[in-house]
Motif scaffolding. Structure first.
Motif, PDB file in Angstrom:
ATOM      1  N   ASP B  12       0.660  -1.185   0.047  1.00  0.00           N
ATOM      2  CA  ASP B  12      -0.091   0.035   0.009  1.00  0.00           C
ATOM      3  C   ASP B  12       0.837   0.924  -0.310  1.00  0.00           C
ATOM      4  N   ASP B  13       0.380   2.304  -0.485  1.00  0.00           N
ATOM      5  CA  ASP B  13       0.918   3.724  -0.376  1.00  0.00           C
ATOM      6  C   ASP B  13      -0.146   4.614   0.009  1.00  0.00           C
ATOM      7  N   ILE B  14       0.076   4.994   0.851  1.00  0.00           N
ATOM      8  CA  ILE B  14      -1.125   5.785   1.839  1.00  0.00           C
ATOM      9  C   ILE B  14      -0.857   7.127   2.352  1.00  0.00           C
ATOM     10  N   GLU B  15      -1.750   8.151   1.767  1.00  0.00           N
ATOM     11  CA  GLU B  15      -1.761   9.513   2.047  1.00  0.00           C
ATOM     12  C   GLU B  15      -2.714   9.779   2.970  1.00  0.00           C
ATOM     13  N   GLY B  19       0.301  12.671   6.847  1.00  0.00           N
ATOM     14  CA  GLY B  19       1.616  12.308   6.166  1.00  0.00           C
ATOM     15  C   GLY B  19       1.557  11.164   5.268  1.00  0.00           C
ATOM     16  N   LYS B  20       2.576  10.710   4.668  1.00  0.00           N
ATOM     17  CA  LYS B  20       2.668   9.754   3.797  1.00  0.00           C
ATOM     18  C   LYS B  20       3.320   8.310   4.130  1.00  0.00           C
ATOM     19  N   SER B  21       2.693   7.321   3.761  1.00  0.00           N
ATOM     20  CA  SER B  21       3.491   6.200   4.424  1.00  0.00           C
ATOM     21  C   SER B  21       4.825   5.619   3.509  1.00  0.00           C
ATOM     22  N   ASN B  22       4.489   6.102   2.064  1.00  0.00           N
ATOM     23  CA  ASN B  22       5.494   5.439   0.930  1.00  0.00           C
ATOM     24  C   ASN B  22       4.891   3.936   0.941  1.00  0.00           C
ATOM     25  N   LYS B  23       5.592   3.317   0.269  1.00  0.00           N
ATOM     26  CA  LYS B  23       5.108   1.810   0.003  1.00  0.00           C
ATOM     27  C   LYS B  23       5.500   0.856   1.284  1.00  0.00           C
ATOM     28  N   TRP B  82      -1.974  -1.117  -3.944  1.00  0.00           N
ATOM     29  CA  TRP B  82      -2.946   0.123  -3.942  1.00  0.00           C
ATOM     30  C   TRP B  82      -2.470   1.315  -3.236  1.00  0.00           C
ATOM     31  N   ALA B  83      -2.776   2.331  -3.984  1.00  0.00           N
ATOM     32  CA  ALA B  83      -2.112   3.790  -3.323  1.00  0.00           C
ATOM     33  C   ALA B  83      -3.727   4.479  -3.268  1.00  0.00           C
ATOM     34  N   GLY B  84      -3.740   5.120  -2.011  1.00  0.00           N
ATOM     35  CA  GLY B  84      -4.535   6.108  -1.674  1.00  0.00           C
ATOM     36  C   GLY B  84      -4.692   7.099  -1.003  1.00  0.00           C
ATOM     37  N   LYS B  85      -5.481   8.030  -0.883  1.00  0.00           N
ATOM     38  CA  LYS B  85      -5.289   9.244   0.012  1.00  0.00           C
ATOM     39  C   LYS B  85      -6.605   9.326   0.672  1.00  0.00           C
ATOM     40  N   TYR B  86      -6.678   9.647   1.967  1.00  0.00           N
ATOM     41  CA  TYR B  86      -7.898   9.801   2.799  1.00  0.00           C
ATOM     42  C   TYR B  86      -8.214  11.462   2.704  1.00  0.00           C
ATOM     43  N   HIS B  87      -9.129  11.628   2.928  1.00  0.00           N
ATOM     44  CA  HIS B  87      -9.636  12.958   2.949  1.00  0.00           C
ATOM     45  C   HIS B  87      -9.804  13.361   4.582  1.00  0.00           C
ATOM     46  N   LEU B  88     -10.044  14.621   4.760  1.00  0.00           N
ATOM     47  CA  LEU B  88      -9.786  15.227   6.271  1.00  0.00           C
ATOM     48  C   LEU B  88     -10.604  14.376   7.264  1.00  0.00           C
TER      49      LEU B  88
END
Lengths: 307, 307
Positions: B12-15, B19-23, B82-88
């Motif tokens: 996963d790559d999570i934002e 912050g950002k997790s990277n892979k 999977w890469a994803g970005k969470y909203h506030l």
């Protein structure tokens, strides 16, 4: 013990996906009084109505132990009127009509016979009106509970902050707690609010229950999973009425007692939403309430310990 | 007792707003395994990874009692990413990248050594894959738990309904329960789902806790009010792992036992969201879990009876 209840008494016209109520009795003060009178008498009501408010409704309240000496009847004007329509999710609604009428210049006067009350429930109203009631009391009540809403945060925030600084328990919903503190996390919002005056904060989350915060403690109250919410109008006021009613009955304002009071408030609110307006609140018996409170206990009860 | 866990093991790559997790290591099966292994060994893992999946991660799982005989390693392809970005609000997210890679034609094979397991946890995967696992088992497990998501309701509803008809416990979130039944009321949705095969239904509501339905009974589990949710990824899978882990440990699949299992799952999930990915799940001790479960108990505990 006696409870002073300050709140609107009014007419509502409600539309839900299930039907239309036409013009029925409403108002925060009305719901609070019907709920609280199950637990404590007298409920000392402070409100204002117009010539059109039915005498029989006041009589029905008196029959249940609600004193109406400070319910001002303005002979030449109409009562507050609200019309609204709920969306399918029942959590959001559109206001169709707001006619303030007598509520526009409501100046409550606390009569001598109400002085000395140990409990004060300030229903959702202009903060200046809520404050004037606190200022008129010759003895500070043992517990002051205040309900408010986002509207007052938008148009009267300094007055709202002033009255919030003088109370013991604040009731808001989750989005209002966020708005008041500019914090998204409810835990952070609660910490901020507990520095603004209140020693207790209740965050109402509708179908998701309620949270009680006090110092570093938190209590999570469930909502009863309901097959239908027929009409959510007044559920928050009914919750407040059951909450303060239970506290006034027991005289115990500890954190532990407030937990039970929240369950009692939630149980009353779960009846309220079953029919339009105050209909269900007028029907239920002490035994109904007792059974519903027991049902709430079973919702979150589990026995097994981890081995 | 042993548990078979079927689920993705991936990157996963999570934002998030923090912050950002990277892979990093992710995947439903990974979270389930780390959570369940706190309670039961062996956890018999069924999954597929590519050449890029770290051998040390599989070794770490084995060290915790997770058998990896049925974790297929495809030598010339990459792992699911999977890469994803969470909203506030942390409740919604945008998917930025989905690379199925080895997961695209995952055909799990249950080895002889896994046969006879009493518990089967089917993590979120294509319903046809979930079904193929059920069909390969020579003895029907005592309890089959299935997690799924809206994606499969959109593109593979008949297959999903087929696998749902063969299981004991369904895990979905509130919007998925509504989508699956076309009922807005969760109580009505639950009644419908309980006619589709499962004897138990768990509706996950994130920060609002979870509901367990069985026949005419309902249990409401709280969520821990958290100051920060750092990364919600894997919280649902971790919940599932804690849930089935507790049931497999005790061997008790009664409604009463499932209540405790939901609290255990919720407690594990509350750790999961404190850091990126599986970081927190690898850190916590049995004592941490015990204390967190106790904290959950206090959240909803109240003593006073109505007088």
């Amino acid at each position: 013990m006696s409870v002073i209840v300050v709140g609107s008494m009014a007419f509502d016209d409600i539309e839900t996906p299930f039907g239309k109520s036409n013009k029925i009795i409403g108002g925060a003060g009305t719901y609070i009084a019907y709920a609280a009178a199950n637990f404590v008498q007298p409920v000392q009501q402070v409100s204002v109505v117009g010539y059109d408010f039915p005498a029989e409704e006041l009589e029905e309240l008196r029959r249940r132990g609600v004193e109406t000496e400070a319910v001002e009847i303005v002979p030449d004007r109409k009562s507050f009127f609200w019309a609204g329509k709920y969306h399918l999710d029942m959590n959001t609604r559109d206001t169709l009509v707001t006619e303030l009428n007598v509520l526009g210049d409501f100046k409550p006067v606390i009569p001598e016979s109400y002085q000395g009350a140990d409990f004060l429930m300030l229903g959702n109203l202009a903060p200046s009106v809520q404050l004037s009631v606190i200022n008129q009391l010759t003895k500070r009540p043992k517990l002051i509970v205040l309900d408010t809403m986002n509207f007052w945060m938008d148009i009267a925030l300094p007055e709202l902050e002033d009255v919030i600084s003088k109370i013991d328990v604040l009731l808001v919903n989750d989005s209002e707690a966020r708005q008041l503190t500019a914090e998204f996390s409810l835990v952070k919002a609660a910490k901020k609010i507990l520095t603004m005056g209140p020693k207790y904060l209740i965050i109402k989350k509708g179908e998701h229950g309620a949270l009680l915060f006090h110092e570093n403690q938190v209590f999570v109250a469930p909502a009863l999973p309901l097959e239908e919410v027929f009409d959510p109008t007044g559920a928050g006021d009914t919750f407040a009425g059951g909450f303060i009613g239970h506290l006034a009955k027991t005289g115990d304002i500890s954190f532990e007692s407030m937990k039970t009071a929240i369950i009692v408030g939630s149980a009353l609110a779960s009846f309220c939403v079953e029919k339009f307006g105050t209909t269900r609140l007028k029907e239920i018996s002490k035994e109904d309430i007792h059974q519903r409170v027991q049902q709430f206990r079973e919702l979150t009860n589990y026995q097994a310990e981890l081995s």
